[in-house]
Design a protein around this motif. Structure first.
Motif, PDB file in Angstrom:
ATOM      1  N   VAL A  59       0.838  -1.206   0.000  1.00  0.00           N
ATOM      2  CA  VAL A  59       0.000   0.000   0.000  1.00  0.00           C
ATOM      3  C   VAL A  59       0.867   1.248   0.000  1.00  0.00           C
ATOM      4  O   VAL A  59       0.668   2.165  -0.814  1.00  0.00           O
ATOM      5  CB  VAL A  59      -0.956   0.005   1.213  1.00  0.00           C
ATOM      6  CG1 VAL A  59      -1.727   1.327   1.276  1.00  0.00           C
ATOM      7  CG2 VAL A  59      -1.941  -1.159   1.117  1.00  0.00           C
ATOM      8  N   LYS A  60       1.858   1.287   0.875  1.00  0.00           N
ATOM      9  CA  LYS A  60       2.670   2.504   0.938  1.00  0.00           C
ATOM     10  C   LYS A  60       3.554   2.639  -0.303  1.00  0.00           C
ATOM     11  O   LYS A  60       3.862   3.750  -0.736  1.00  0.00           O
ATOM     12  CB  LYS A  60       3.491   2.569   2.218  1.00  0.00           C
ATOM     13  CG  LYS A  60       4.691   1.650   2.324  1.00  0.00           C
ATOM     14  CD  LYS A  60       5.427   1.964   3.638  1.00  0.00           C
ATOM     15  CE  LYS A  60       6.732   1.198   3.775  1.00  0.00           C
ATOM     16  NZ  LYS A  60       7.444   1.562   5.019  1.00  0.00           N
ATOM     17  N   GLU A 114       1.222   4.057  -2.935  1.00  0.00           N
ATOM     18  CA  GLU A 114       0.982   5.466  -2.611  1.00  0.00           C
ATOM     19  C   GLU A 114       2.183   6.328  -2.973  1.00  0.00           C
ATOM     20  O   GLU A 114       2.029   7.445  -3.478  1.00  0.00           O
ATOM     21  CB  GLU A 114       0.661   5.613  -1.120  1.00  0.00           C
ATOM     22  CG  GLU A 114      -0.725   5.155  -0.734  1.00  0.00           C
ATOM     23  CD  GLU A 114      -1.022   5.387   0.738  1.00  0.00           C
ATOM     24  OE1 GLU A 114      -2.205   5.354   1.114  1.00  0.00           O
ATOM     25  OE2 GLU A 114      -0.064   5.595   1.515  1.00  0.00           O
ATOM     26  N   SER A 167       1.992   9.060  -5.905  1.00  0.00           N
ATOM     27  CA  SER A 167       2.244  10.436  -5.463  1.00  0.00           C
ATOM     28  C   SER A 167       3.280  11.110  -6.342  1.00  0.00           C
ATOM     29  O   SER A 167       3.114  12.262  -6.759  1.00  0.00           O
ATOM     30  CB  SER A 167       2.715  10.451  -4.002  1.00  0.00           C
ATOM     31  OG  SER A 167       1.683  10.089  -3.118  1.00  0.00           O
ATOM     32  N   ILE A 199      -5.979   0.555  -1.240  1.00  0.00           N
ATOM     33  CA  ILE A 199      -5.410   1.246  -2.399  1.00  0.00           C
ATOM     34  C   ILE A 199      -6.478   2.094  -3.093  1.00  0.00           C
ATOM     35  O   ILE A 199      -6.231   3.256  -3.458  1.00  0.00           O
ATOM     36  CB  ILE A 199      -4.782   0.232  -3.376  1.00  0.00           C
ATOM     37  CG1 ILE A 199      -3.531  -0.389  -2.749  1.00  0.00           C
ATOM     38  CG2 ILE A 199      -4.451   0.889  -4.723  1.00  0.00           C
ATOM     39  CD1 ILE A 199      -3.047  -1.643  -3.449  1.00  0.00           C
ATOM     40  N   SER A 252      -7.187   5.162  -1.138  1.00  0.00           N
ATOM     41  CA  SER A 252      -6.082   6.109  -1.270  1.00  0.00           C
ATOM     42  C   SER A 252      -6.161   6.863  -2.601  1.00  0.00           C
ATOM     43  O   SER A 252      -5.943   8.078  -2.655  1.00  0.00           O
ATOM     44  CB  SER A 252      -4.742   5.369  -1.158  1.00  0.00           C
ATOM     45  OG  SER A 252      -3.660   6.267  -1.211  1.00  0.00           O
ATOM     46  N   LEU A 253      -6.488   6.152  -3.661  1.00  0.00           N
ATOM     47  CA  LEU A 253      -6.642   6.793  -4.972  1.00  0.00           C
ATOM     48  C   LEU A 253      -7.734   7.856  -4.939  1.00  0.00           C
ATOM     49  O   LEU A 253      -7.566   8.969  -5.453  1.00  0.00           O
ATOM     50  CB  LEU A 253      -6.959   5.745  -6.039  1.00  0.00           C
ATOM     51  CG  LEU A 253      -5.842   4.754  -6.389  1.00  0.00           C
ATOM     52  CD1 LEU A 253      -6.381   3.634  -7.275  1.00  0.00           C
ATOM     53  CD2 LEU A 253      -4.675   5.451  -7.082  1.00  0.00           C
ATOM     54  N   GLU A 279      -8.802   9.484  -2.368  1.00  0.00           N
ATOM     55  CA  GLU A 279      -8.330  10.607  -1.548  1.00  0.00           C
ATOM     56  C   GLU A 279      -7.412  11.538  -2.342  1.00  0.00           C
ATOM     57  O   GLU A 279      -7.293  12.717  -2.028  1.00  0.00           O
ATOM     58  CB  GLU A 279      -7.605  10.082  -0.307  1.00  0.00           C
ATOM     59  CG  GLU A 279      -8.540   9.430   0.710  1.00  0.00           C
ATOM     60  CD  GLU A 279      -7.801   8.626   1.765  1.00  0.00           C
ATOM     61  OE1 GLU A 279      -6.547   8.556   1.702  1.00  0.00           O
ATOM     62  OE2 GLU A 279      -8.472   8.051   2.645  1.00  0.00           O
ATOM     63  N   MET A 280      -6.769  10.998  -3.375  1.00  0.00           N
ATOM     64  CA  MET A 280      -5.899  11.804  -4.241  1.00  0.00           C
ATOM     65  C   MET A 280      -6.674  12.441  -5.394  1.00  0.00           C
ATOM     66  O   MET A 280      -6.090  13.049  -6.277  1.00  0.00           O
ATOM     67  CB  MET A 280      -4.748  10.943  -4.772  1.00  0.00           C
ATOM     68  CG  MET A 280      -3.721  10.559  -3.729  1.00  0.00           C
ATOM     69  SD  MET A 280      -2.256   9.771  -4.485  1.00  0.00           S
ATOM     70  CE  MET A 280      -2.501   8.077  -3.995  1.00  0.00           C
ATOM     71  N   LYS A 310      -0.143  12.597  -1.526  1.00  0.00           N
ATOM     72  CA  LYS A 310      -0.104  11.997  -0.190  1.00  0.00           C
ATOM     73  C   LYS A 310       1.310  11.945   0.390  1.00  0.00           C
ATOM     74  O   LYS A 310       1.489  12.040   1.604  1.00  0.00           O
ATOM     75  CB  LYS A 310      -0.703  10.587  -0.225  1.00  0.00           C
ATOM     76  CG  LYS A 310      -2.159  10.544  -0.660  1.00  0.00           C
ATOM     77  CD  LYS A 310      -2.847   9.284  -0.215  1.00  0.00           C
ATOM     78  CE  LYS A 310      -3.206   9.348   1.257  1.00  0.00           C
ATOM     79  NZ  LYS A 310      -4.065   8.223   1.687  1.00  0.00           N
ATOM     80  N   ILE A 311       2.313  11.750  -0.455  1.00  0.00           N
ATOM     81  CA  ILE A 311       3.688  11.639   0.019  1.00  0.00           C
ATOM     82  C   ILE A 311       4.533  12.671  -0.712  1.00  0.00           C
ATOM     83  O   ILE A 311       4.679  12.613  -1.938  1.00  0.00           O
ATOM     84  CB  ILE A 311       4.241  10.222  -0.201  1.00  0.00           C
ATOM     85  CG1 ILE A 311       3.374   9.194   0.537  1.00  0.00           C
ATOM     86  CG2 ILE A 311       5.698  10.129   0.258  1.00  0.00           C
ATOM     87  CD1 ILE A 311       3.721   7.758   0.252  1.00  0.00           C
TER      88      ILE A 311
END
Length: 337
Positions: A210-211, A214, A218, A248, A251-252, A254-255, A315-316
């Motif tokens: 996941v990270k 991300e 990012s 995942i 997270s997408l 959220e972006m 995110k990062i």
């Protein structure tokens, strides 16, 4: 577990299959498949003989048969008129010379059929012609394939493996591919300032955590222009369970990236055929069954297309000091420790 067992029973109703065929067919992780096979054997529903598994009471053929398109292999695109045969031959000749994949960077290359299908799919979606494309990680040499097509305006490859950077640059010069450039880059670094907000499309085959995903997305999101920009990446079920997929996908969103397309089992990789049993991969070490080497391509990923629908949410940001844990979680069974 029940749905994994049901899927295995349905697949084995077609006839005896080895482990690699089962894990390749399945829509669940290798970890879950190994557990489910063990339970099915224990419960007397399937049996293991001569490196294959058989179901004792097969389902009706109308239920177990495959309805997947044999011509396009379920991808939805095919070069029916052989328009790209010459391009593919040139790509194949170049790919023969590429540096050998290394487990240091979790490399595993796709076959040329997959590479061409990726390009055709992106062309069909309007994401190649006269576009500026940013690629993060390119052991598959997609940048070279795109450049040979003469369709994109510009391709920049960001690659951690210096051997590949030098190889891509050499081919670019030899073939006169003036729209292709490779840059030595580690995803843990901040993306170069001159690349931010420049591209229409991104492409990557990220590490399967996941990270890690991300981080890759990012970096690439910083590289694209804004609303309407699109991106492509691969994600497996062999090394991801549905909870990872959920994380995942959240997270997408959220972006501000919406998933427009998911094409299952799109990309097929050359990964350990012939010698995988000699490796220290968890898929071997954690496997209690009698295995032979895979006889055909078995490792596959699903192709995702995303599109930016609002302001970029990165995110990062900045440089990160992450080690090999970037590559690992409990489901990454095809990555060396």
């Amino acid at each position: 577990m029940e749905i994994v067992k049901e899927e295995i029973i349905r697949f084995l109703s077609r006839g005896g299959k080895d482990f690699w065929s089962i894990v390749s067919f399945s829509n669940y992780s290798a970890k879950e498949v190994i557990d489910a096979i063990g339970t099915l054997i224990k419960d007397g529903i399937i049996e293991e003989r001569n490196e294959k598994f058989y179901v004792k009471n097969p389902l009706p053929e109308i239920v177990s048969t495959s309805y997947r398109c044999s011509e396009c292999k379920g991808r939805g695109v095919v070069d029916e008129k052989d328009r790209w045969r010459e391009l593919l031959n040139e790509y194949n000749n170049i790919a023969k010379e590429r540096p050998r994949p290394t487990t240091l960077y979790d490399q595993g290359v796709v076959d040329s059929d997959t590479a061409l299908a990726r390009m055709l799919y992106m062309l069909e979606r309007g994401d190649i012609y006269k576009k500026k494309i940013l690629i993060l990680g390119d052991d598959d040499l997609m940048g070279i394939l795109f450049a040979l097509s003469k369709l994109p305006e510009e391709i920049v490859v960001l690659e951690v493996d210096e051997r590949l950077v030098n190889f891509i640059d050499r081919i670019s010069k030899e073939k006169g591919l003036s729209n292709l450039k490779a840059i030595r880059y580690d995803a843990r670094w901040e993306i170069p300032e001159e690349l931010k907000g420049k591209f229409d499309v991104f492409f990557t085959d990220p590490v399967e955590t996941v990270k890690g995903i991300e981080l890759f997305i990012s970096r690439l999101l910083e590289g694209v222009k804004g609303v309407g920009s699109s991106g492509y990446f691969g994600l497996t079920t062999i090394e991801s369970d549905m909870k990872k997929w959920l994380a995942i996908e959240k997270s997408l969103l959220e972006m501000n990236l919406v998933i427009t397309d998911v094409v299952r089992k799109f990309s097929w990789y050359s990964l350990g055929e012939g010698d995988i049993l000699e490796s220290d991969l968890p898929i071997i070490k954690e496997n209690p069954f009698k295995l032979g080497n895979p006889k055909t391509l078995w490792y596959n990923s699903h192709l995702f297309r995303v599109e930016l629908v609002g302001e970029k949410v990165i995110k990062i940001k900045g440089e990160v000091d992450w080690g090999r844990d970037l590559y690992f979680d409990e489901y990454t069974y095809v990555v060396n420790p």
